[in-house]
Enzyme design. Structure first.
Site, PDB file in Angstrom:
ATOM      1  N   ARG A  45     -48.693  68.907 -66.481  1.00  0.00           N
ATOM      2  CA  ARG A  45     -49.783  69.497 -67.276  1.00  0.00           C
ATOM      3  C   ARG A  45     -49.599  69.059 -68.723  1.00  0.00           C
ATOM      4  O   ARG A  45     -48.604  68.454 -69.084  1.00  0.00           O
ATOM      5  CB  ARG A  45     -49.889  71.026 -67.118  1.00  0.00           C
ATOM      6  CG  ARG A  45     -48.647  71.827 -66.937  1.00  0.00           C
ATOM      7  CD  ARG A  45     -47.717  71.900 -68.095  1.00  0.00           C
ATOM      8  NE  ARG A  45     -48.377  72.227 -69.346  1.00  0.00           N
ATOM      9  CZ  ARG A  45     -47.922  71.912 -70.524  1.00  0.00           C
ATOM     10  NH1 ARG A  45     -46.773  71.240 -70.649  1.00  0.00           N
ATOM     11  NH2 ARG A  45     -48.564  72.237 -71.632  1.00  0.00           N
ATOM     12  N   GLY A  46     -50.616  69.415 -69.536  1.00  0.00           N
ATOM     13  CA  GLY A  46     -50.637  68.894 -70.903  1.00  0.00           C
ATOM     14  C   GLY A  46     -51.535  67.660 -70.896  1.00  0.00           C
ATOM     15  O   GLY A  46     -51.410  66.788 -70.018  1.00  0.00           O
ATOM     16  N   ALA A  47     -52.456  67.596 -71.870  1.00  0.00           N
ATOM     17  CA  ALA A  47     -53.513  66.585 -71.828  1.00  0.00           C
ATOM     18  C   ALA A  47     -52.994  65.141 -71.663  1.00  0.00           C
ATOM     19  O   ALA A  47     -53.413  64.439 -70.735  1.00  0.00           O
ATOM     20  CB  ALA A  47     -54.388  66.721 -73.087  1.00  0.00           C
ATOM     21  N   ARG A  88     -59.077  68.709 -63.288  1.00  0.00           N
ATOM     22  CA  ARG A  88     -59.135  69.618 -64.441  1.00  0.00           C
ATOM     23  C   ARG A  88     -60.191  69.086 -65.416  1.00  0.00           C
ATOM     24  O   ARG A  88     -60.155  67.905 -65.780  1.00  0.00           O
ATOM     25  CB  ARG A  88     -57.753  69.718 -65.144  1.00  0.00           C
ATOM     26  CG  ARG A  88     -56.658  70.232 -64.212  1.00  0.00           C
ATOM     27  CD  ARG A  88     -55.414  70.641 -64.980  1.00  0.00           C
ATOM     28  NE  ARG A  88     -55.613  71.872 -65.724  1.00  0.00           N
ATOM     29  CZ  ARG A  88     -54.762  72.335 -66.637  1.00  0.00           C
ATOM     30  NH1 ARG A  88     -53.678  71.639 -66.943  1.00  0.00           N
ATOM     31  NH2 ARG A  88     -54.988  73.480 -67.255  1.00  0.00           N
ATOM     32  N   GLN A 195     -46.588  78.757 -70.777  1.00  0.00           N
ATOM     33  CA  GLN A 195     -46.079  77.425 -71.138  1.00  0.00           C
ATOM     34  C   GLN A 195     -45.175  77.485 -72.366  1.00  0.00           C
ATOM     35  O   GLN A 195     -44.294  76.650 -72.535  1.00  0.00           O
ATOM     36  CB  GLN A 195     -47.254  76.466 -71.435  1.00  0.00           C
ATOM     37  CG  GLN A 195     -48.077  76.076 -70.221  1.00  0.00           C
ATOM     38  CD  GLN A 195     -49.279  76.980 -70.050  1.00  0.00           C
ATOM     39  OE1 GLN A 195     -49.248  78.150 -70.444  1.00  0.00           O
ATOM     40  NE2 GLN A 195     -50.331  76.474 -69.437  1.00  0.00           N
ATOM     41  N   ASP A 236     -56.627  69.588 -76.308  1.00  0.00           N
ATOM     42  CA  ASP A 236     -57.073  69.004 -75.035  1.00  0.00           C
ATOM     43  C   ASP A 236     -58.307  68.130 -75.213  1.00  0.00           C
ATOM     44  O   ASP A 236     -58.544  67.223 -74.424  1.00  0.00           O
ATOM     45  CB  ASP A 236     -57.348  70.100 -74.012  1.00  0.00           C
ATOM     46  CG  ASP A 236     -56.036  70.608 -73.450  1.00  0.00           C
ATOM     47  OD1 ASP A 236     -55.406  71.451 -74.119  1.00  0.00           O
ATOM     48  OD2 ASP A 236     -55.623  70.114 -72.393  1.00  0.00           O
ATOM     49  N   ASN A 246     -58.182  73.807 -77.021  1.00  0.00           N
ATOM     50  CA  ASN A 246     -56.744  73.854 -76.706  1.00  0.00           C
ATOM     51  C   ASN A 246     -56.491  75.135 -75.917  1.00  0.00           C
ATOM     52  O   ASN A 246     -57.402  75.939 -75.669  1.00  0.00           O
ATOM     53  CB  ASN A 246     -55.906  73.792 -77.990  1.00  0.00           C
ATOM     54  CG  ASN A 246     -54.426  73.575 -77.694  1.00  0.00           C
ATOM     55  OD1 ASN A 246     -54.074  72.652 -76.957  1.00  0.00           O
ATOM     56  ND2 ASN A 246     -53.550  74.408 -78.215  1.00  0.00           N
ATOM     57  N   LYS A 247     -55.251  75.333 -75.530  1.00  0.00           N
ATOM     58  CA  LYS A 247     -54.874  76.480 -74.698  1.00  0.00           C
ATOM     59  C   LYS A 247     -55.474  77.784 -75.213  1.00  0.00           C
ATOM     60  O   LYS A 247     -55.473  78.045 -76.427  1.00  0.00           O
ATOM     61  CB  LYS A 247     -53.343  76.557 -74.654  1.00  0.00           C
ATOM     62  CG  LYS A 247     -52.743  77.705 -73.867  1.00  0.00           C
ATOM     63  CD  LYS A 247     -53.247  77.777 -72.446  1.00  0.00           C
ATOM     64  CE  LYS A 247     -53.098  76.490 -71.678  1.00  0.00           C
ATOM     65  NZ  LYS A 247     -53.926  76.471 -70.433  1.00  0.00           N
TER      66      LYS A 247
HETATM   67  O1  MRU Z   1     -53.077  74.200 -69.143  1.00  0.00           O
HETATM   68  P1  MRU Z   1     -52.152  73.244 -69.816  1.00  0.00           P
HETATM   69  O2  MRU Z   1     -50.726  73.665 -69.783  1.00  0.00           O
HETATM   70  O3  MRU Z   1     -52.356  71.820 -69.337  1.00  0.00           O
HETATM   71  O4  MRU Z   1     -52.615  73.276 -71.348  1.00  0.00           O
HETATM   72  C1  MRU Z   1     -51.946  72.460 -72.265  1.00  0.00           C
HETATM   73  C2  MRU Z   1     -52.401  72.624 -73.662  1.00  0.00           C
HETATM   74  O5  MRU Z   1     -53.303  73.377 -73.975  1.00  0.00           O
HETATM   75  C3  MRU Z   1     -51.745  71.723 -74.673  1.00  0.00           C
HETATM   76  O6  MRU Z   1     -51.673  72.349 -75.924  1.00  0.00           O
HETATM   77  C4  MRU Z   1     -52.554  70.438 -74.816  1.00  0.00           C
HETATM   78  O7  MRU Z   1     -52.815  69.873 -73.566  1.00  0.00           O
HETATM   79  C5  MRU Z   1     -51.888  69.452 -75.679  1.00  0.00           C
HETATM   80  S1  MRU Z   1     -50.443  68.769 -74.931  1.00  0.00           S
HETATM   81  C6  MRU Z   1     -49.797  67.605 -75.955  1.00  0.00           C
END
Ligand code: MRU
Length: 339
Positions: A45-47, A88, A195, A236, A246-247
């Protein structure tokens, strides 16, 4: 260096982020549907990390294809690209990486399937390598924004785990720490799937970076008490005008930071910018399953009958963002990102 995504002997090897911080277990994906499942279930996970994983998913699709000619192979790849893209919806890096792989497939469609497969593998590896290099540049640019003895608040995990390595927001923290500027990192737990506490805290422990975990609901209080010098998060998807998805919880932090006169920074690679989107209003926000809110770590904490609203992301208006740091430098309002 923490490498959450790597290619090894014909397989995509992922550090299973659902098992951290308790266990460090890797998962090998040998087919693109396995990669899609790993993205959907947050194994990766993470963009930026999901973009890199999806690119290798396309490589796996090319290897599994029984097509004898280019048209057949390209059709098989299109099916994989569609399936991987359906995992996603919010992080634009996923679609950016898939589009880059599609372009390579189309440009080299005259090659023999095996040679095209090798070209696709080289492209996926380039996406991975460029991400790490970009993150180091983000870290170097962002460290310039961090004052001495800084107390930094971050949300979710925008660290090595969320990328191909080094991290974006946590990359800035890492770079500032290397320069001796970090007094403390406040780590938001980041409900519902933690996270912050599971992943960012794990990274900071490994790096020996001083930090303190807080429940999300404590962020306002630590700001009010003058204990935060800056907030930095990942992203994201960033619209052309700087509105940033973002999250979930990021928007609330930006409002709090503005109220308390604290700078609010976003760190992300250019692949997170979606110049085709004028503002954040059209960003699709992923709604995840109710169980994430009805429980914590698999333990039920709410009645099974309670209806749930579980948006995984929110959009922070550009007006609340002090600066956006990419590998190209530090951008300040008014933001006008173009292709
Ligand atoms: O749902 P996730 O864990 O994929 O969400 C991740 C985030 O919101 C991060 O802040 C974002 O993807 C940036 S990661 C460098």
């Amino acid at each position: 260096m923490i490498s959450p995504v790597r290619w090894q002997e014909g397989a995509l090897v992922l550090l299973d982020q659902t098992r951290l911080p308790v266990e460090e277990v890797e998962r090998s994906c040998r087919t693109w549907p396995e990669v899609a499942d790993a993205i959907r279930t947050l194994v990766v996970r993470g963009a930026p990390a999901i973009g890199v994983a999806a690119a290798f998913g396309v490589v796996l699709a090319s290897r599994a294809s029984g097509a004898r000619d280019a048209d057949g192979l390209v059709a098989d790849l299109e099916e994989a690209i569609k399936g991987l893209g359906a995992t996603r919806p919010t992080a634009v890096n996923l679609f950016w990486a898939l589009e880059r792989m599609r372009r390579v497939a189309l440009e080299h469609r005259t090659l023999e399937p095996e040679a095209l497969g090798r070209r696709l593998l080289a492209e996926a590896q380039a996406i991975l390598d460029e991400d790490v290099a970009g993150n180091r540049a983000i870290g170097a640019h962002g460290a310039g924004l961090v004052p001495a003895e800084a107390r930094i608040l971050t949300h979710c995990n925008a660290g090595a785990l969320a990328t191909a390595g080094y991290g974006t927001a946590v990359g800035v923290i890492r770079a500032a720490h290397e320069r001796g500027r970090v007094a403390l990192v406040w780590v938001d737990e980041t409900r519902p799937v933690m996270q912050g506490s599971r992943l960012t805290a794990w990274e900071l422990v490994r790096e020996g970076i001083p930090h303190r975990l807080i429940a999300d609901v404590a962020a306002a209080s630590v700001m009010q008490r003058g204990l935060v010098d800056l907030v930095i998060t990942g992203a994201d998807r960033i619209a052309a005008n700087g509105d940033t998805a973002n999250k979930i919880g990021t928007y609330g932090l930006a409002v709090l930071a503005r109220h308390h006169g604290i700078p609010f920074y976003v760190a992300a690679p250019s692949s997170t910018i979606d110049p085709g989107m004028a503002d954040g209003g059209a960003i699709v926000i992923e709604e995840r399953e109710a169980a994430e809110v009805r429980g914590v770590g698999g333990r039920q904490t709410a009645p099974a009958e309670s209806p749930v609203h579980n948006p995984a992301f929110d959009v922070t208006p550009a007006a609340l963002i002090t600066a956006i740091v990419t590998e190209r430098g530090v951008f300040r309002a008014p933001f006008r990102f173009s292709a």
